[in-house]
Design a protein around this motif. Sequence first.
Motif, PDB file in Angstrom:
ATOM      1  N   ASN A   1       0.829  -1.199   0.000  1.00  0.00           N
ATOM      2  CA  ASN A   1       0.000   0.000   0.000  1.00  0.00           C
ATOM      3  C   ASN A   1       0.871   1.259   0.000  1.00  0.00           C
ATOM      4  OD1 ASN A   1      -1.944   1.975   0.343  1.00  0.00           O
ATOM      5  ND2 ASN A   1      -3.073   0.827   1.884  1.00  0.00           N
ATOM      6  N   PRO A   2       0.809   2.053  -1.087  1.00  0.00           N
ATOM      7  CA  PRO A   2       1.573   3.290  -1.136  1.00  0.00           C
ATOM      8  C   PRO A   2       0.854   4.449  -0.424  1.00  0.00           C
ATOM      9  CG  PRO A   2       0.420   3.002  -3.195  1.00  0.00           C
ATOM     10  CD  PRO A   2       0.112   1.785  -2.350  1.00  0.00           C
ATOM     11  N   ARG A   3      -0.405   4.253  -0.085  1.00  0.00           N
ATOM     12  CA  ARG A   3      -1.197   5.307   0.558  1.00  0.00           C
ATOM     13  C   ARG A   3      -1.090   5.188   2.067  1.00  0.00           C
ATOM     14  NH1 ARG A   3      -5.338   7.733  -3.202  1.00  0.00           N
ATOM     15  NH2 ARG A   3      -4.219   7.425  -5.139  1.00  0.00           N
ATOM     16  N   GLN A   4      -0.557   6.206   2.686  1.00  0.00           N
ATOM     17  CA  GLN A   4      -0.477   6.232   4.146  1.00  0.00           C
ATOM     18  C   GLN A   4      -1.887   6.317   4.729  1.00  0.00           C
ATOM     19  OE1 GLN A   4       2.351   5.839   6.037  1.00  0.00           O
ATOM     20  NE2 GLN A   4       3.192   5.352   4.021  1.00  0.00           N
ATOM     21  N   PRO A   5      -2.128   5.652   5.850  1.00  0.00           N
ATOM     22  CA  PRO A   5      -3.463   5.716   6.467  1.00  0.00           C
ATOM     23  C   PRO A   5      -3.677   7.032   7.222  1.00  0.00           C
ATOM     24  CG  PRO A   5      -2.036   4.280   7.733  1.00  0.00           C
ATOM     25  CD  PRO A   5      -1.252   4.713   6.531  1.00  0.00           C
ATOM     26  N   THR A   6      -3.893   8.093   6.470  1.00  0.00           N
ATOM     27  CA  THR A   6      -4.155   9.410   7.048  1.00  0.00           C
ATOM     28  C   THR A   6      -5.664   9.575   7.229  1.00  0.00           C
ATOM     29  OG1 THR A   6      -4.407  10.473   4.897  1.00  0.00           O
ATOM     30  CG2 THR A   6      -2.155  10.369   5.812  1.00  0.00           C
ATOM     31  N   PRO A   7      -6.100  10.550   8.008  1.00  0.00           N
ATOM     32  CA  PRO A   7      -7.549  10.776   8.117  1.00  0.00           C
ATOM     33  C   PRO A   7      -8.217  10.958   6.746  1.00  0.00           C
ATOM     34  CG  PRO A   7      -6.424  11.979   9.854  1.00  0.00           C
ATOM     35  CD  PRO A   7      -5.347  11.409   8.945  1.00  0.00           C
ATOM     36  N   ALA A   8      -7.553  11.620   5.816  1.00  0.00           N
ATOM     37  CA  ALA A   8      -8.134  11.854   4.491  1.00  0.00           C
ATOM     38  C   ALA A   8      -8.273  10.560   3.694  1.00  0.00           C
ATOM     39  CB  ALA A   8      -7.296  12.864   3.722  1.00  0.00           C
ATOM     40  N   THR A   9      -7.231   9.725   3.662  1.00  0.00           N
ATOM     41  CA  THR A   9      -7.328   8.481   2.882  1.00  0.00           C
ATOM     42  C   THR A   9      -8.294   7.504   3.531  1.00  0.00           C
ATOM     43  OG1 THR A   9      -5.405   7.415   3.926  1.00  0.00           O
ATOM     44  CG2 THR A   9      -4.997   8.718   1.925  1.00  0.00           C
TER      45      THR A   9
ATOM     46  N   LEU B   1      -5.196  -8.476   0.441  1.00  0.00           N
ATOM     47  CA  LEU B   1      -6.411  -7.665   0.403  1.00  0.00           C
ATOM     48  C   LEU B   1      -6.600  -7.015  -0.968  1.00  0.00           C
ATOM     49  CD1 LEU B   1      -6.331  -6.055   3.959  1.00  0.00           C
ATOM     50  CD2 LEU B   1      -7.833  -7.883   3.142  1.00  0.00           C
ATOM     51  N   TYR B   2      -5.507  -6.537  -1.554  1.00  0.00           N
ATOM     52  CA  TYR B   2      -5.622  -5.917  -2.885  1.00  0.00           C
ATOM     53  C   TYR B   2      -6.128  -6.943  -3.895  1.00  0.00           C
ATOM     54  CZ  TYR B   2      -4.817  -2.878  -6.816  1.00  0.00           C
ATOM     55  OH  TYR B   2      -5.025  -2.094  -7.922  1.00  0.00           O
ATOM     56  N   TRP B   3      -5.533  -8.131  -3.898  1.00  0.00           N
ATOM     57  CA  TRP B   3      -5.957  -9.206  -4.794  1.00  0.00           C
ATOM     58  C   TRP B   3      -7.430  -9.539  -4.572  1.00  0.00           C
ATOM     59  CZ3 TRP B   3      -6.871 -14.360  -2.848  1.00  0.00           C
ATOM     60  CH2 TRP B   3      -7.207 -15.282  -3.834  1.00  0.00           C
ATOM     61  N   THR B   4      -7.838  -9.605  -3.310  1.00  0.00           N
ATOM     62  CA  THR B   4      -9.223  -9.936  -2.979  1.00  0.00           C
ATOM     63  C   THR B   4     -10.194  -8.933  -3.574  1.00  0.00           C
ATOM     64  OG1 THR B   4      -8.559 -11.018  -0.917  1.00  0.00           O
ATOM     65  CG2 THR B   4     -10.839 -10.251  -1.055  1.00  0.00           C
TER      66      THR B   4
ATOM     67  N   LYS C   1     -10.093   2.632  -9.306  1.00  0.00           N
ATOM     68  CA  LYS C   1      -8.690   2.895  -9.614  1.00  0.00           C
ATOM     69  C   LYS C   1      -7.836   2.248  -8.514  1.00  0.00           C
ATOM     70  CE  LYS C   1      -9.903   7.289 -11.657  1.00  0.00           C
ATOM     71  NZ  LYS C   1     -10.040   8.705 -11.373  1.00  0.00           N
ATOM     72  N   GLU C   2      -6.564   2.026  -8.839  1.00  0.00           N
ATOM     73  CA  GLU C   2      -5.663   1.393  -7.883  1.00  0.00           C
ATOM     74  C   GLU C   2      -5.639   2.152  -6.554  1.00  0.00           C
ATOM     75  OE1 GLU C   2      -1.046  -0.082  -7.435  1.00  0.00           O
ATOM     76  OE2 GLU C   2      -1.859   0.283  -9.434  1.00  0.00           O
ATOM     77  N   GLY C   3      -5.537   3.480  -6.607  1.00  0.00           N
ATOM     78  CA  GLY C   3      -5.503   4.282  -5.382  1.00  0.00           C
ATOM     79  C   GLY C   3      -6.782   4.149  -4.570  1.00  0.00           C
ATOM     80  N   GLU C   4      -7.905   3.969  -5.236  1.00  0.00           N
ATOM     81  CA  GLU C   4      -9.171   3.803  -4.519  1.00  0.00           C
ATOM     82  C   GLU C   4      -9.206   2.471  -3.769  1.00  0.00           C
ATOM     83  OE1 GLU C   4     -12.279   6.386  -7.203  1.00  0.00           O
ATOM     84  OE2 GLU C   4     -11.722   4.389  -7.951  1.00  0.00           O
ATOM     85  N   ILE C   5      -8.668   1.433  -4.394  1.00  0.00           N
ATOM     86  CA  ILE C   5      -8.597   0.138  -3.700  1.00  0.00           C
ATOM     87  C   ILE C   5      -7.725   0.270  -2.458  1.00  0.00           C
ATOM     88  CG2 ILE C   5      -7.767  -2.250  -3.871  1.00  0.00           C
ATOM     89  CD1 ILE C   5      -8.703  -2.215  -6.815  1.00  0.00           C
ATOM     90  N   TRP C   6      -6.591   0.969  -2.581  1.00  0.00           N
ATOM     91  CA  TRP C   6      -5.715   1.152  -1.412  1.00  0.00           C
ATOM     92  C   TRP C   6      -6.417   1.941  -0.310  1.00  0.00           C
ATOM     93  CZ3 TRP C   6      -2.502  -2.384  -1.024  1.00  0.00           C
ATOM     94  CH2 TRP C   6      -1.700  -2.820  -2.067  1.00  0.00           C
TER      95      TRP C   6
ATOM     96  N   ILE D   1      -8.658  -0.348   1.540  1.00  0.00           N
ATOM     97  CA  ILE D   1      -7.856  -1.172   2.448  1.00  0.00           C
ATOM     98  C   ILE D   1      -7.478  -0.397   3.694  1.00  0.00           C
ATOM     99  CG2 ILE D   1      -5.617  -2.354   2.676  1.00  0.00           C
ATOM    100  CD1 ILE D   1      -6.018  -3.208  -0.312  1.00  0.00           C
ATOM    101  N   ASN D   2      -7.106   0.870   3.553  1.00  0.00           N
ATOM    102  CA  ASN D   2      -6.819   1.695   4.730  1.00  0.00           C
ATOM    103  C   ASN D   2      -8.039   1.761   5.649  1.00  0.00           C
ATOM    104  OD1 ASN D   2      -4.171   2.257   4.084  1.00  0.00           O
ATOM    105  ND2 ASN D   2      -4.606   4.250   3.186  1.00  0.00           N
ATOM    106  N   TYR D   3      -9.210   1.908   5.062  1.00  0.00           N
ATOM    107  CA  TYR D   3     -10.436   1.954   5.864  1.00  0.00           C
ATOM    108  C   TYR D   3     -10.719   0.613   6.553  1.00  0.00           C
ATOM    109  CZ  TYR D   3     -15.291   2.308   7.234  1.00  0.00           C
ATOM    110  OH  TYR D   3     -16.447   2.284   7.963  1.00  0.00           O
TER     111      TYR D   3
END
Length: 154
Positions: free
Chosen positions: A58-66, A117-120, A140-145, A148-150
């Motif tokens: 996951n390249p997206r950090q689990p920030t409040p925004a993501t 999780l991404y594969w799932t 989109k890939e970023g939306e899947i990530w 996953i953060n959520y």
Amino acid sequence: MKRLWANLAVWGSLFLTIPGYSQMGMMGPGHMMMNMSMLRHHFVMMNGIDPQYVSKENPRQPTPATIENGRKLYVQNCATCHGLTGVGDGEAGKNLSPPPANIAAFSKMPMASDSYLYWTIAEGGVPLGTAMPPFKGRLKEGEIWEIINYLRVL
């Protein structure tokens, strides 16, 4: 005597795991023991994760925004089957067999890696022959990530 102890150990470990499955929503009223996450786990143990997903992180950090973006995407795409709280009790999933996974619990288990999780989410139930739709063409890939953060904070 050794065989008796070995049998007791096997059966004892089996019975000790059953309460854990119940807490994850894998047993109980209206649920089969082998729900989606167990079926998927067994599939991965036998076949592995599709090679195109194995090294994903996951390249997206689990920030409040993501996390908030992930929540919105989850509500739009996942909650109808998995339920608002992720326990697998969504209205659209009530008659599915296997029933939707308790992803609130499963997403925190050690085997629920980023790649798993991404594969799932990307492939859905296609590799397993279940009703979960693949989301790789919808999200989109970023939306899947972000989903996953959520899931990790559900």
